[in-house]
Scaffold this active site. Structure first.
Site, short mmCIF file in Angstrom:
data_model
loop_
_atom_site.label_atom_id
_atom_site.label_comp_id
_atom_site.label_asym_id
_atom_site.label_seq_id
_atom_site.Cartn_x
_atom_site.Cartn_y
_atom_site.Cartn_z
N ARG A 147 48.27 48.30 33.23
CA ARG A 147 49.38 47.44 32.80
C ARG A 147 49.76 47.76 31.35
NH1 ARG A 147 47.92 41.25 32.88
NH2 ARG A 147 46.45 42.09 31.34
N TYR A 171 52.34 51.47 37.65
CA TYR A 171 51.62 51.44 38.91
C TYR A 171 52.42 52.11 40.01
CZ TYR A 171 48.45 47.94 36.85
OH TYR A 171 47.52 47.29 36.08
N HIS A 184 45.01 41.82 43.45
CA HIS A 184 44.37 42.76 44.37
C HIS A 184 45.16 42.98 45.65
CE1 HIS A 184 40.04 42.12 42.61
NE2 HIS A 184 40.88 42.64 41.75
N LYS A 198 35.72 43.32 44.07
CA LYS A 198 35.47 42.00 44.63
C LYS A 198 36.06 40.91 43.73
CE LYS A 198 32.54 40.63 41.45
NZ LYS A 198 32.84 39.44 40.61
N ARG A 249 39.51 34.92 31.64
CA ARG A 249 39.77 35.08 33.06
C ARG A 249 38.87 34.21 33.94
NH1 ARG A 249 35.77 37.77 35.39
NH2 ARG A 249 34.37 39.02 34.09
N ASP A 253 33.89 34.82 40.78
CA ASP A 253 33.44 35.81 39.81
C ASP A 253 31.96 36.16 39.97
OD1 ASP A 253 34.66 37.20 37.37
OD2 ASP A 253 32.72 36.56 36.62
#
Length: 344
Positions: free
Chosen positions: A50, A70, A91, A109, A177, A190
């Site tokens: 990004r 991207y 994702h 994940k 995050r 997480d």
């Protein structure tokens, strides 16, 4: 063992190296880049992020070209497979863009933010005849495979219970995050995904689930305790906490013995097998190469023309996401990307 339905029409990649593109250039992307460099079956050819400056710095470090966007990575015919390590909410859409462009995907994940998006990605991959795999490196470790084999093989008799805790104290900042709901924050997705995955591997899927926990001021879950019973009569207990420290201890108890797993739940270092009432257990170790094991598994699947890994099967990825989403529902955690709040 996978059957012929798990094979696809794409030409297996066994006569050259797998050409990797990396989508995002953060800390975990560096870890996977190192693993790719350590294997013989793959090579990095592109990176996109990004932040163009971050992508440029990453590209310079590994001596590969950087893409400006991207979209450029999706369209690059020199890329066979893309590793997606952006934050959770991105994702699914990024994986779908890669699949639509004919690229295999290894997705960090959790594979997606919700069960519905997880199913959408995996269904699309199978429909396109492409390999899609959640980057759950723990499942690919030889130590964990040995552990699973011994438990399922009856070396501690009939499994009666599983208990694991994974705690990792993060400094509370509402934009971090782990606490930012808009960025897929929460202890469950997480860190909780690791002990839930191990419990699911060793004990099985819940017949019903009980959940306790708390939320940070942002609304993200910061503590969750899950307990479930399986159809076989075993109990699993899992704790994840983003606000406390402590040793990670995992124990599996059976009718004829027990096993203590040493080290972090996501990267265990060894386990000790106790048979019967024998106080002198047998400690088992295996060489640890962390991310390299999952890269090698991904390469193996591409060499054999697989659309699914036997070590990280689609059904398990969906089942574990179902447990996490059910727990989140009980705690009242709602992501802004969801159409409506989850209800019980």
């Amino acid at each position: 063992m996978q059957d012929s339905a798990d094979r696809t029409a794409y030409r297996p990649i066994h006569d050259r190296k797998v050409r990797w593109g990396l989508l995002a250039a953060g800390k975990i992307a560096h870890a996977l880049a190192g693993a790719i460099q350590e294997t013989e079956g793959g090579t990095m050819v592109r990176v996109a992020a990004r932040d163009p400056e971050r992508a440029r710095e990453f590209a310079e470090q590994y001596d590969i070209p950087a893409h400006g966007t991207y979209e450029d990575l999706y369209a690059d015919d020199e890329v066979d497979a893309v590793y997606i390590s952006s934050t959770h909410p991105h994702h699914a859409e990024q994986a779908l863009r890669c699949l639509d462009a004919g690229k295999h995907v290894l997705i960090e994940k959790p594979l997606a933010l919700t069960v519905a998006d997880t199913e959408r990605v995996l269904d699309t991959a199978r429909a396109r005849g492409l390999l899609a795999m959640e980057a759950m490196w723990t499942r690919c470790m030889p130590l964990v495979q040995d552990l699973v084999g011994r438990v399922r093989g009856g070396q501690i008799g009939r499994v009666r219970s599983f208990a694991a805790a994974f705690t990792m104290p993060f400094e509370y900042v509402d934009t971090h995050r782990v606490f930012d709901l808009a960025n897929g924050g929460g202890a469950l997705l997480d860190i909780g995904i690791y002990p839930v995955t191990l419990a699911h591997l060793l004990v099985g899927h819940p017949t019903h689930l009980q959940v306790l926990g708390s939320q940070a001021p942002t609304g993200a879950d910061d503590l969750a305790a899950l307990q479930w019973m399986t159809a076989e009569g075993a109990v699993a207990q899992v704790i994840c906490d983003s606000q406390s420290a402590g040793a990670s201890r995992t124990v599996i108890r059976g009718s004829d013995g027990w096993i203590e797993v040493h080290g972090p739940v996501n990267a265990p270092t060894s386990f000790t097998l106790y048979r019967g009432r024998d106080a002198d257990g047998e400690e088992i170790r295996h060489p640890q190469h962390h991310y390299r094991h999952e890269v090698e598994e991904f390469h193996r699947c591409l060499q054999e023309g697989r659309v699914e890994s036997a070590l990280v099967p689609h059904a398990d990825t969906i089942a574990i996401m179902t447990i996490l989403e059910s727990a989140r529902r009980e705690l009242g955690v709602h992501y802004p990307q969801e159409d409506a709040p989850l209800t019980g």
